[in-house]
Design a protein around this motif. Structure first.
Motif, PDB file in Angstrom:
ATOM      1  N   UNK A 135     -27.161  65.912   0.427  1.00 13.81           N
ATOM      2  CA  UNK A 135     -27.197  64.880   1.474  1.00 13.81           C
ATOM      3  C   UNK A 135     -28.245  63.808   1.186  1.00 13.81           C
ATOM      4  N   UNK A 136     -29.118  64.077   0.203  1.00 21.26           N
ATOM      5  CA  UNK A 136     -30.241  63.155  -0.010  1.00 21.26           C
ATOM      6  C   UNK A 136     -29.816  61.722  -0.382  1.00 21.26           C
ATOM      7  N   UNK A 137     -28.848  61.522  -1.292  1.00 18.50           N
ATOM      8  CA  UNK A 137     -28.492  60.123  -1.620  1.00 18.50           C
ATOM      9  C   UNK A 137     -28.019  59.334  -0.393  1.00 18.50           C
ATOM     10  N   UNK A 138     -27.151  59.937   0.418  1.00 21.96           N
ATOM     11  CA  UNK A 138     -26.656  59.251   1.616  1.00 21.96           C
ATOM     12  C   UNK A 138     -27.777  58.996   2.608  1.00 21.96           C
ATOM     13  N   UNK A 139     -28.649  60.000   2.747  1.00 16.72           N
ATOM     14  CA  UNK A 139     -29.773  59.869   3.681  1.00 16.72           C
ATOM     15  C   UNK A 139     -30.715  58.746   3.224  1.00 16.72           C
ATOM     16  N   UNK A 180     -21.481  60.810   1.333  1.00 19.14           N
ATOM     17  CA  UNK A 180     -20.834  61.359   2.545  1.00 19.14           C
ATOM     18  C   UNK A 180     -21.694  62.390   3.268  1.00 19.14           C
ATOM     19  N   UNK A 181     -22.301  63.332   2.526  1.00 17.57           N
ATOM     20  CA  UNK A 181     -23.078  64.386   3.185  1.00 17.57           C
ATOM     21  C   UNK A 181     -24.298  63.832   3.921  1.00 17.57           C
ATOM     22  N   UNK A 182     -24.883  62.787   3.402  1.00 16.78           N
ATOM     23  CA  UNK A 182     -26.034  62.164   4.073  1.00 16.78           C
ATOM     24  C   UNK A 182     -25.624  61.587   5.418  1.00 16.78           C
ATOM     25  N   UNK A 183     -24.455  60.952   5.458  1.00 17.53           N
ATOM     26  CA  UNK A 183     -23.974  60.371   6.714  1.00 17.53           C
ATOM     27  C   UNK A 183     -23.649  61.469   7.731  1.00 17.53           C
TER      28      UNK A 183
END
Lengths: 49, 387
Positions: free
Chosen positions: B22-26, B89-92
């Motif tokens: 999730x880090x890139x999206x976050x 996607x996982x960051x969102x």
């Protein structure tokens, strides 16, 4: 068809798992409580005289 | 065993294992929020347009909240061509975690005395609107000859808070995924519209924070949208501001989810060929569906009331303590991050798929509730309780 779309806050919300990184809503709620506790603890330490 | 059964048997990945993905999206969401709050918003406040300094802010009422949502929508619908890339996607998917965390921290704006003072009026008004919406949808469902499952899902989607209520009701009324999908698309489509027009209307009508918060907290369905509409009206987070009023009304409605699910379930099975199949009691629904993050919010209210964080900074009292000030400052960042993420979950193509009878019912009930809430708030404006 609408039911085939996945991954948005709109139509795909039918598929709850796609909207959250948690297993379900309850887990997300508990995660939010833990996250809040962590944030408050950090703030209390930072503002401690 | 069907496909879902096989999926359920697979070992589930734990949240902590998913977090690195999730880090890139976050990071994208955080960077967007930082850019908006530190550069875009100050630039807009100082930019000279039509020979007037700050025209962009004064006339469009765009602040970091609305800019964040617009930017999130732009990521999904324009920049990434309709779908968030897998890497982001996982960051969102963490956006609701931030929104719920922010709402829990909002508990630091209230005291138990204030909640009790406001509680009776909020319960009366919110309860009235929830029941009115349910009755109206059940009647319109009959008029438009909608399937009973679809009507049941729409009843709670229109009466409580869109997404959570629709999903919570679905299994109890044997709804198909398409029913939930159409209900949510209709409700959120209407909600997005109200989220953007409410701040303009509020300023045009000369509403103060108390009146505006009460109106939006009653008239808009989705928690995130109530939050966005309040912060777009007044970005300050303090006792008595629009967000402090709107969210307490919203929380009253969120708490009513298990009760509304119970009412609609009873209605659904009363008209069913096999009414004996209704299994769940109100107690079981309360245990299963109660939104437990509300307990976190109440915990914050309690800690604030006993002075755990120092003075709250209520109008006329001593100024807010350093701890309370920092909590409010961090809350603004947390809401900003959550709402950029929420914008990224708004798919304009999917919204356009809403249609037919559910769309007509949703719009009729949504508009009625939105306008009626404004009328009621204006009528009782002298009796609204300030906190």
């Amino acid at each position: 068809m609408a039911q085939n779309k996945q991954g948005s806050e709109t139509v795909a919300s039918a598929e709850k798992g796609k909207m959250t990184l948690f297993r379900d809503d309850r887990q997300e709620d508990l995660g939010a409580i833990l996250f809040s506790v962590l944030i408050v603890a950090i703030i209390v330490v930072l503002t401690m005289k | 065993m069907n496909e879902q059964g096989l999926i359920d048997k697979l070992p589930r990945e734990r949240f902590i294992e998913k977090l690195p993905r999730a880090l890139p999206g976050l990071l994208l969401i955080v960077a967007t929020t930082v850019a908006i709050r530190l550069w875009v918003e100050p630039w807009m406040a100082n930019a000279v347009v039509f020979e007037q300094k700050g025209w962009l802010v004064k006339v469009t009422h765009l602040n970091y909240i609305l800019l964040g949502i617009i930017m999130g929508m732009a990521y999904r619908n324009v920049i990434f061509g309709g779908k968030l890339p897998a890497v982001f996607a996982d960051g969102f998917r963490l956006s609701r975690l931030f929104i719920k965390t922010g709402i829990i921290l909002l508990g630091s704006l209230y005291t138990v005395q204030a909640i009790v003072k406001l509680g009776a009026m909020a319960i009366f008004l919110i309860g009235g609107f929830v029941i009115l919406s349910i009755v109206m949808v059940l009647w319109l469902g009959k008029v438009f000859r909608m399937e009973r499952s679809m009507t049941g899902v729409m009843a709670n989607a229109c009466s409580i808070c869109g997404v959570s209520a629709a999903v919570a009701t679905a299994p109890a009324v044997e709804a198909k995924p398409a029913h939930v999908a159409y209900a949510i698309a209709t409700i959120l489509g209407f909600g997005i519209l109200t989220m953007f027009i409410s701040p303009f209307l509020g300023h045009a009508l000369g509403l103060n924070d108390l009146q505006y918060g009460a109106w939006v907290g009653t008239g808009i369905l989705n928690s995130g949208q109530v939050l966005a509409a309040c912060l777009a009206f007044n970005p300050n987070v303090a006792p008595g501001t629009a967000v402090s009023v709107g969210e307490i009304w919203n929380i009253m409605r969120v708490i009513s989810i298990p009760f509304a699910v119970f009412i609609v379930t009873v209605w659904y099975w009363a008209g069913h060929d096999n009414p004996q199949r209704q299994q769940k009691t109100l107690t079981a629904l309360l245990v299963e569906k109660f939104p437990v993050f509300v307990l976190g919010f109440l915990g914050m209210v309690l800690l604030t009331s006993i002075g755990a964080f120092g003075d709250v900074g209520i109008k006329g009292g001593p100024p807010a303590s350093a701890t309370i000030k920092m909590i409010r400052d961090w809350m603004q960042w947390i809401f900003g991050i959550g709402l950029v993420g929420l914008g990224g979950y708004i798919d304009l193509k999917e919204l356009s798929q809403a249609g037919g009878a559910p769309f007509k019912v949703g719009i009729l009930v949504g508009v009625t509730k939105y306008v009626l809430a404004l009328i009621v708030v204006l009528v009782i404006r002298d009796y609204l309780i300030e906190i």
